[in-house]
Design an enzyme around this catalytic site. Structure first.
Site, PDB file in Angstrom:
ATOM      1  CD  GLU A 122      79.197  38.284  24.397  1.00  0.00           C
ATOM      2  OE1 GLU A 122      78.426  39.253  24.470  1.00  0.00           O
ATOM      3  OE2 GLU A 122      80.149  38.112  25.203  1.00  0.00           O
ATOM      4  CD  GLU A 148      74.566  38.653  25.698  1.00  0.00           C
ATOM      5  OE1 GLU A 148      75.268  39.538  26.259  1.00  0.00           O
ATOM      6  OE2 GLU A 148      74.907  37.464  25.636  1.00  0.00           O
TER       7      GLU A 148
END
Length: 462
Positions: A235, A355
């Site tokens: 991320e 995710e």
């Protein structure tokens, strides 16, 4: 009259099945590359086990590659259903918890999951892999060796992430701390992306991990087909530069560097999928306006040399509102579809939804909602799969074995305690494995078996 109609319907169905099986037999003689699986299509009661067994017997354990917007293994399409369990390396260090690593892989394999994403980093923290720049704890490295060897036993491939954007497990802030300790003039955690010394720290870590020789299997990581891909960062965000230029330059340098060390494996960035300045017509799909200010740019970032596939995360309960609502499902649908469209139409690469999940701590949460969210993700990706499209796979956040509840961030799925979710996961795995087994790449998903399969096995359930 009704009985007569039913009789003819049954006869028509029977003749159709016989015809399709006959076509399958002919094709097996005409084209040695095609997969003769007509029998397994129609042996529905045993399909789960037979499909999985077929895959294990027929496919050699070789590297995942990319062909256009599809993943392939041994020349065949590889659409996958997978999961995240980030703490595997840390658990494998201690003999008292190492068994949980095996349990996760056992349980995942039982429902047909074939890819796991986990951390290949722990910087300067408790049980650190990298204690200081280029100084490693051999026992922790051996734990990562064990994780990879166990994954191979259960035919699960690994996406290994190389550093964190966040402070957990060290992350970019730990690199900045190391830099300050070395006397560097650093003012922001985002200096991780731009300062040449910190870049050199990261490159040294990449080189160390990729060149590691597994003490269990004696296979160098960069040669191991158990590893699906390298992820540059979990991320990444660079909020100090909303133009995205700073992060873009880092991605350009690091993607090429990883490929220079390991040209065999696939590489992905680890992005959440937010649209940025390069695509003003797409920002409407972002969950909020803040998403445009974090320095990422989905399309531009993924046009970098050395990046093989796109990554996206899905967290409406974090990005939109914590309280569960139907709007989260609507967002999920448009979010997935927009990124699949971009992967297919602009990027020419697969996209992985690396995710997705929902927290049991959210107001209004119940297991039925979680099942709806998971089913929504699966259904949209399956529609892409049916066309041989760019929706390469997804990874549930996150799968836990029993006895690890103290690690639960709210998103943990324990299969033994979640039978309905487990059934949904298993069905998706079966469908994807069936697709992978039945049609060769040469078919381009337009062969007779595909149409037969859609007609007789899935119907509108897809």
């Amino acid at each position: 009259m009704e009985k007569l109609v039913l009789k003819y319907r049954f006869l028509a169905l029977y003749l159709a099945v016989v015809f399709i099986m006959f076509i399958g037999r002919i094709e097996s003689y005409e084209n040695s590359e095609s997969v003769d699986s007509a029998d397994s299509i129609f042996a529905l009661p045993e399909m789960n086990n037979r499909i999985y067994q077929h895959s294990e017997m027929e496919e050699a354990w070789s590297l995942v590659q990319k062909n256009g917007n599809q993943f392939i293994v041994n020349g065949l399409p590889f659409y996958f259903n997978g999961f995240n369990t980030y703490w595997l390396m840390v658990f494998a260090v201690d003999q008292s918890t190492r068994g949980k690593v095996t349990e996760v892989f056992q349980q995942a394999s039982a429902v047909g999951l074939t890819v796991c994403r986990t951390w290949a980093f722990n910087d300067g923290q408790w049980r650190a892999l990298q204690k200081t720049p280029s100084v490693y704890d051999e026992e922790v490295f051996k734990a990562l060796d064990f994780v990879i060897s166990e994954a191979k036993k259960y035919k699960i491939r690994l996406i290994l992430s190389l550093v964190n954007n966040w402070k957990a497990y060290g992350g970019k802030s730990q690199y900045v701390k190391w830099g300050k300790a070395a006397g560097l003039n650093l003012t922001s955690d985002d200096d991780f992306f731009s300062h040449p010394t910190l870049r050199s720290y990261y490159k040294a870590h990449v080189k160390m991990v990729l060149n590691r020789v597994n003490t269990v299997t004696n296979i160098t990581y960069k040669d191991d087909p158990t590893i699906f891909a390298w992820e540059l960062m979990n991320e990444p965000r660079c909020e100090s530069d909303s133009s995205g230029n700073k992060l873009q330059e880092w991605i350009e340098e690091m993607a090429v560097y990883v490929k220079s060390v390991d040209p065999k494996h696939l590489v992905e960035i680890g992005l959440e999928g937010f649209y940025g300045p390069s695509t003003p017509n797409r920002v409407q799909f972002n969950p909020n306006t803040y998403a445009q200010q974090v320095g990422t740019d989905f399309v531009r970032n993924h046009q970098v040399l050395g990046v093989d596939f796109a990554s996206v995360h899905i967290y409406p309960d974090s990005w939109i509102s914590q309280t569960i609502s139907d709007s989260h499902i609507q967002f999920t649908k448009s979010w997935i579809q927009s990124h699949v469209d971009d992967a297919e139409n602009f990027l020419g690469m697969p996209v992985v939804f690396a995710e997705f999940g929902v927290s049991a701590k959210d107001p209004g949460y119940n297991s039925t909602y979680r099942d709806t969210l998971v089913s929504t993700v699966y259904k949209i990706l399956l529609n892409s799969t049916r066309k041989g499209g760019g929706g390469g796979g997804c990874l549930l956040w996150q799968l836990f074995p029993e006895g690890t509840d103290y690690m639960d961030d709210g998103y943990a799925v324990i299969l033994s305690k979640s039978p309905s979710t487990s059934d949904i996961i298993s069905l998706q795995s079966t469908r994807l494995t069936t697709f992978n087994s039945l049609c060769s790449r040469k078919c381009h998903w337009d062969c007779k078996k595909k149409h037969a399969m859609e007609t007789f096995l899935y119907h509108d359930e897809l």
